[in-house]
Design a protein around this motif. Structure first.
Motif, short mmCIF file in Angstrom:
data_model
loop_
_atom_site.label_atom_id
_atom_site.label_comp_id
_atom_site.label_asym_id
_atom_site.label_seq_id
_atom_site.Cartn_x
_atom_site.Cartn_y
_atom_site.Cartn_z
N ALA A 1 96.01 -80.37 7.04
CA ALA A 1 96.15 -81.77 7.46
C ALA A 1 97.56 -82.06 7.96
O ALA A 1 97.74 -82.78 8.95
N ARG A 2 98.56 -81.51 7.29
CA ARG A 2 99.95 -81.72 7.73
C ARG A 2 100.16 -81.14 9.13
O ARG A 2 100.78 -81.77 10.00
N ALA A 3 99.65 -79.92 9.34
CA ALA A 3 99.80 -79.28 10.64
C ALA A 3 99.07 -80.05 11.73
O ALA A 3 99.58 -80.25 12.84
N LEU A 4 97.85 -80.52 11.42
CA LEU A 4 97.09 -81.28 12.41
C LEU A 4 97.72 -82.64 12.67
O LEU A 4 97.73 -83.12 13.81
N TYR A 5 98.28 -83.26 11.65
CA TYR A 5 98.98 -84.53 11.81
C TYR A 5 100.12 -84.37 12.81
O TYR A 5 100.33 -85.21 13.70
N ASP A 6 100.88 -83.27 12.68
CA ASP A 6 102.00 -83.03 13.59
C ASP A 6 101.53 -82.82 15.02
O ASP A 6 102.24 -83.18 15.97
N VAL A 7 100.34 -82.26 15.19
CA VAL A 7 99.79 -82.08 16.54
C VAL A 7 99.38 -83.42 17.13
O VAL A 7 99.75 -83.78 18.25
N LEU A 8 98.60 -84.19 16.37
CA LEU A 8 98.03 -85.44 16.91
C LEU A 8 99.08 -86.53 17.13
O LEU A 8 98.85 -87.44 17.94
N THR A 9 100.20 -86.47 16.41
CA THR A 9 101.24 -87.49 16.59
C THR A 9 102.37 -87.02 17.49
O THR A 9 103.32 -87.77 17.72
N HIS A 10 102.28 -85.81 18.00
CA HIS A 10 103.29 -85.32 18.95
C HIS A 10 103.28 -86.23 20.18
O HIS A 10 102.21 -86.57 20.70
N GLY A 11 104.45 -86.63 20.64
CA GLY A 11 104.53 -87.58 21.75
C GLY A 11 103.78 -87.13 22.99
O GLY A 11 103.08 -87.93 23.63
N ALA A 12 103.92 -85.86 23.37
CA ALA A 12 103.24 -85.38 24.57
C ALA A 12 101.73 -85.36 24.39
O ALA A 12 100.98 -85.77 25.27
#
Length: 293
Positions: free
Chosen positions: A167-178
């Motif tokens: 979940a932490r890794a996916l959160y970082d993907v989905l909230t990445h600005g690009a």
């Protein structure tokens, strides 16, 4: 003076309307530096290779159309290659599923089947490690990728053990600005559907939504700047790009994957058996935006 102020305000509104002015997080003012044919493979790290979700294995199957005989070892650094997309992509199963032998050709352009095939396109595929030391490079790759493959282990016990890290890794993907502002499509690859206790993609999606809701609550609404400056084989136009992390979903609603700024889909796969048709279809339709049968 009033007339001059009125003219200035009108001029400002015109510039804003055509997208020449605006806030830093406005999609209209974001410069798209993505590579139109670059796909990045990401996912959580594993404590041991046997617990790995299968990112590197997927990389090899997409590249060679089959698995190496002796399996794979989790990548410790970013690996990339250029692969050819042909008319066999998106079919239910590759025709050639014989394991790759140690003396087989494994370089770019190696032939993996008889006869010529119609070339649809050539794409760059990047495999990224999941350990913390590579986080900066992963963020950089997310800034230039046209599509994201997020790989998870479908085994029930393995998924339960790794669900927080996932979940932490996916959160970082989905909230990445690009990813959020440019709406880069994301496919959650539910690998190892061949194991006896595999969770279905629907079960995994529901579990991840719940974990992302907890992760969002624990992190709060704080946004941070993502600096993607650095070396490596990334286009120079993206090396000085800075992205602001975007909020996930709606603050007043329980998170669902449909609330993501980008398109998120979830499909099952068995990489070890070369059953990756859903992944190839995603690349064809969402990344290359080509129709397939």
């Amino acid at each position: 003076v009033t007339a001059m102020l009125g003219i200035a305000m009108l001029f400002y509104l015109v510039l804003t309307a055509v997208g020449l002015l605006g806030s830093g997080s406005d999609e209209r003012s974001v410069r798209d530096t993505r590579n139109p044919r670059r796909v990045v493979i990401v996912g959580p790290s594993a404590r041991a290779d046997r617990d790995a979700p299968g990112k590197t294995a997927l990389f090899h199957v997409l590249k060679h159309r089959k698995m190496p005989t002796f399996g794979t070892v989790s990548s410790m650094d970013v690996t990339q290659t250029t692969i050819t997309v042909d008319e066999e992509w998106g079919k239910k199963k590759h025709q050639s599923t014989t394991p790759l032998q140690p003396n087989d050709a494994v370089g770019d352009g190696a032939e993996t089947g008889g006869g010529s095939k119609t070339v649809v396109a050539k794409i760059e595929v990047v495999d990224t490690p999941g350990h913390a030391a590579a986080r900066g490079r992963v963020e950089m790759e997310l800034g230039v990728a046209r599509g994201v493959l997020f790989v998870v282990d479908s085994g029930r016990e393995a998924f339960d053990q790794a669900r927080r890290d996932t979940a932490r890794a996916l959160y970082d993907v989905l909230t990445h600005g690009a990813v959020a502002l440019l709406r880069t499509p994301v496919l959650i690859v539910c690998n190892k559907q061949d194991v006896a206790n595999a969770m279905t993609p629907a079960e995994i999606l529901t579990a991840l939504e719940a974990e992302l809701e907890r992760e969002r609550s624990s992190r709060g609404a704080t946004m941070q700047e993502i600096s993607v400056s650095g070396g490596g084989p990334i286009s120079s136009s993206s090396q000085n790009q800075h992205w602001t992390r975007q909020p996930l979903g709606f603050s007043d609603e329980r998170f669902e994957m449909d609330h993501s700024s980008c398109t998120v889909s979830c499909e099952g796969a068995s990489v070890i058996n070369s059953e990756v048709a859903a992944i190839e279809s995603f690349i064809l339709s969402s990344v290359l935006q080509k129709k397939h049968s």
